[in-house]
Scaffold this motif. Structure first.
Motif, mmCIF file in Angstrom:
data_model
loop_
_atom_site.group_PDB
_atom_site.id
_atom_site.type_symbol
_atom_site.label_atom_id
_atom_site.label_comp_id
_atom_site.label_asym_id
_atom_site.label_seq_id
_atom_site.Cartn_x
_atom_site.Cartn_y
_atom_site.Cartn_z
ATOM 1 N N ALA A 102 0.829 -1.211 0.000
ATOM 2 C CA ALA A 102 0.000 0.000 0.000
ATOM 3 C C ALA A 102 0.860 1.256 0.000
ATOM 4 C CB ALA A 102 -0.909 -0.009 1.223
ATOM 5 N N ALA A 103 2.002 1.218 0.708
ATOM 6 C CA ALA A 103 2.821 2.429 0.813
ATOM 7 C C ALA A 103 4.251 2.064 1.191
ATOM 8 C CB ALA A 103 2.227 3.348 1.878
ATOM 9 N N VAL A 104 5.182 2.892 0.692
ATOM 10 C CA VAL A 104 6.594 2.743 1.054
ATOM 11 C C VAL A 104 7.043 4.058 1.694
ATOM 12 C CG1 VAL A 104 8.933 2.329 0.187
ATOM 13 C CG2 VAL A 104 6.978 1.157 -0.876
ATOM 14 N N HIS A 105 7.667 3.953 2.881
ATOM 15 C CA HIS A 105 8.147 5.149 3.589
ATOM 16 C C HIS A 105 9.643 5.025 3.833
ATOM 17 C CE1 HIS A 105 4.037 6.453 4.706
ATOM 18 N NE2 HIS A 105 3.793 5.160 4.743
ATOM 19 N N ARG A 106 10.354 6.147 3.824
ATOM 20 C CA ARG A 106 11.769 6.123 4.221
ATOM 21 C C ARG A 106 11.859 6.028 5.741
ATOM 22 N NH1 ARG A 106 11.746 10.068 0.333
ATOM 23 N NH2 ARG A 106 12.722 9.436 -1.621
ATOM 24 N N THR A 107 12.892 5.320 6.222
ATOM 25 C CA THR A 107 13.166 5.263 7.657
ATOM 26 C C THR A 107 14.650 5.581 7.854
ATOM 27 O OG1 THR A 107 13.800 2.928 7.589
ATOM 28 C CG2 THR A 107 11.466 3.404 7.983
ATOM 29 N N SER A 108 15.091 5.612 9.109
ATOM 30 C CA SER A 108 16.500 5.947 9.341
ATOM 31 C C SER A 108 17.430 4.870 8.763
ATOM 32 C CB SER A 108 16.749 6.113 10.842
ATOM 33 O OG SER A 108 16.323 4.935 11.486
ATOM 34 N N SER A 109 16.930 3.631 8.633
ATOM 35 C CA SER A 109 17.820 2.567 8.139
ATOM 36 C C SER A 109 17.443 2.089 6.730
ATOM 37 C CB SER A 109 17.764 1.385 9.106
ATOM 38 O OG SER A 109 16.419 0.962 9.223
ATOM 39 N N GLY A 118 0.835 -6.743 6.761
ATOM 40 C CA GLY A 118 1.864 -6.381 7.737
ATOM 41 C C GLY A 118 2.903 -5.480 7.099
ATOM 42 N N SER A 119 3.989 -5.186 7.840
ATOM 43 C CA SER A 119 5.018 -4.277 7.317
ATOM 44 C C SER A 119 6.367 -4.979 7.228
ATOM 45 C CB SER A 119 5.157 -3.057 8.221
ATOM 46 O OG SER A 119 3.962 -2.318 8.210
ATOM 47 N N TRP A 120 7.193 -4.462 6.338
ATOM 48 C CA TRP A 120 8.563 -4.964 6.180
ATOM 49 C C TRP A 120 9.523 -3.799 6.331
ATOM 50 C CZ3 TRP A 120 10.024 -10.057 5.033
ATOM 51 C CH2 TRP A 120 8.963 -10.941 4.805
ATOM 52 N N ASN A 121 10.605 -4.000 7.130
ATOM 53 C CA ASN A 121 11.698 -3.038 7.138
ATOM 54 C C ASN A 121 12.780 -3.575 6.221
ATOM 55 O OD1 ASN A 121 10.691 -1.111 8.926
ATOM 56 N ND2 ASN A 121 11.223 -2.406 10.693
#
Ligand code: FAD
Length: 352
Positions: A102-109, A118-121
């Protein structure tokens, strides 16, 4: 909902996603392929039943394992689906489906990939979502007043519903030519294109197109300049049904109409009464899930890329969308080369 971590999330389990998976597996990386379909095969499982490849099976192979040969001419779409299904099994590619990103977000890593399960890092994302889920409809005056049937090529299945009708086919590419060839066996057809259709010579099929695209890829890679690729050769591959349509004298295009009316179309001094219009007007990359990333567009080709990754962001890769992502990269045989280069760069510049 759970959150899981991995090095690379590949979004899309069609031919491009599988080619990426092959090279990630070979590089010994930790990855997952997320695909929103119920079964393997990507967009090939949705093409109209009569669609055949425009090259023999030997010229439609993904890396590592060739497509089984097809005895009579060019293979039909179900043969490609069988091949892609067997391919992901053979290399035990970790495809999860149905999982819709549904969506991709930037994270610190790296990135957080949010899905309906669910989500994937992940440290990196390879985007291989194709175009099939985003059919493109141009906008013309009167589209809402027209009372006949309108459908996009993506919803076309067989000519049967058009039996005995008068059907407008819009578009100057392969889908238009192939659908017109088939519909014209049971209906009167009128072909509308914005510029005269460009037919490839009869002896040019996917094999030649691949050689020309490869030449362009080599020239670009070695700084030899842009040879222009397949675009200069023509657009329409003369597959057997299209040749037969030409022989029946139905392969004549007329200039695009300007307006739809209640019972047809009008352009210049001419009007045509039409029972149905089939819009063979192409597709756009399926990128809605990347909206949170606010990627910079470049006027010519969409998001600005360096090779296959987003400009200044080597951990975000695009694969399989055509010339924008590498010569021949929207074909089965061509996507392997771009996947190999993209994964090599990703491993060297981001993962190691
Ligand atoms: P797809 O096959 O579309 O796979 C992408 C996958 O990602 C799909 O399963 C999709 O459902 C999934 N997906 C999309 N969004 C999400 C999301 N948000 N979350 C999870 N999953 C998602 N190529 C050839 O090599 N030879 C030919 O003869 C040939 N003929 C063609 C004829 C026609 C009419 C058309 C339309 C194409 C043809 N092509 C041919 C081109 C080729 O079929 C496509 O370019 C190819 O299928 C693209 O592969 P892909 O893996 O990039 O995309």
């Amino acid at each position: 909902m759970t959150t899981t971590s991995t090095e690379v999330v590949v979004i899309g389990g069609g031919q491009a996603g599988l080619a990426a998976g092959y090279y990630l597996r070979r590089a010994g990386r930790d990855f997952v392929i997320l695909d929103d379909q119920l079964t393997p095969g990507g967009s090939w499982q949705h093409y109209w039943p009569s669609l055949h490849l425009f090259s023999p099976a030997e010229y439609a192979r993904l890396p590592g394992w060739p497509m089984p040969t097809w005895p009579n001419g060019f293979p039909p779409a179900p043969h490609v689906v069988d091949y892609l299904s067997a391919y992901e099994k053979k290399y035990t590619l970790p495809v999860q489906r149905p999982v819709r990103v549904a969506a991709v977000h930037r994270t610190s890593s790296g990135y957080r990939v949010d899905t309906d399960t669910g989500s994937w890092n992940a440290t990196a994302v390879i985007n291989a979502t194709g175009t099939w889920s985003r059919p493109f409809w141009p906008s013309y005056p009167g589209m809402h007043e027209y009372r006949g049937t309108q459908l996009h090529a993506s919803n076309y299945r067989t000519p049967a519903p058009f039996n005995g009708q008068c059907v407008g086919i819009v578009g100057g590419g392969n889908s238009a030519a192939q659908i017109l060839a088939e519909v014209s066996t049971v209906a009167d057809t009128v072909w509308f294109t914005t510029r005269p259709p460009k037919f490839l010579p009869d002896d040019v099929d996917g094999r030649v197109l691949f050689e020309v695209a490869s030449e362009r890829a080599r020239a670009l890679a070695t700084g030899g300049g842009d040879t222009g690729g397949v675009a200069g050769l023509g657009d329409i591959v003369m597959v057997p049904p299209v040749k037969q349509a030409r022989d029946r004298g139905v392969l004549h295009a007329q200039p695009m109409f300007t307006t739809l009316t209640a019972d047809g179309v009008r352009g210049g001094d001419t009007t045509d009464k039409l029972d149905a219009i089939i819009w063979c007007t192409g597709f756009r990359p399926a990128l809605r899930h990347l909206q949170p990333l606010h990627l910079r567009s470049d006027s010519a080709a969409g998001i600005a890329l360096d090779h296959n990754h987003v400009h200044g962001e080597p951990s975000l890769v695009f694969l399989g969308y055509g010339d924008w992502t590498g010569p021949g990269s929207a074909t089965i045989i061509g996507v392997g080369r771009t996947a190999r280069d993209a994964v090599t760069d990703l491993v060297r510049d981001v993962l190691d």
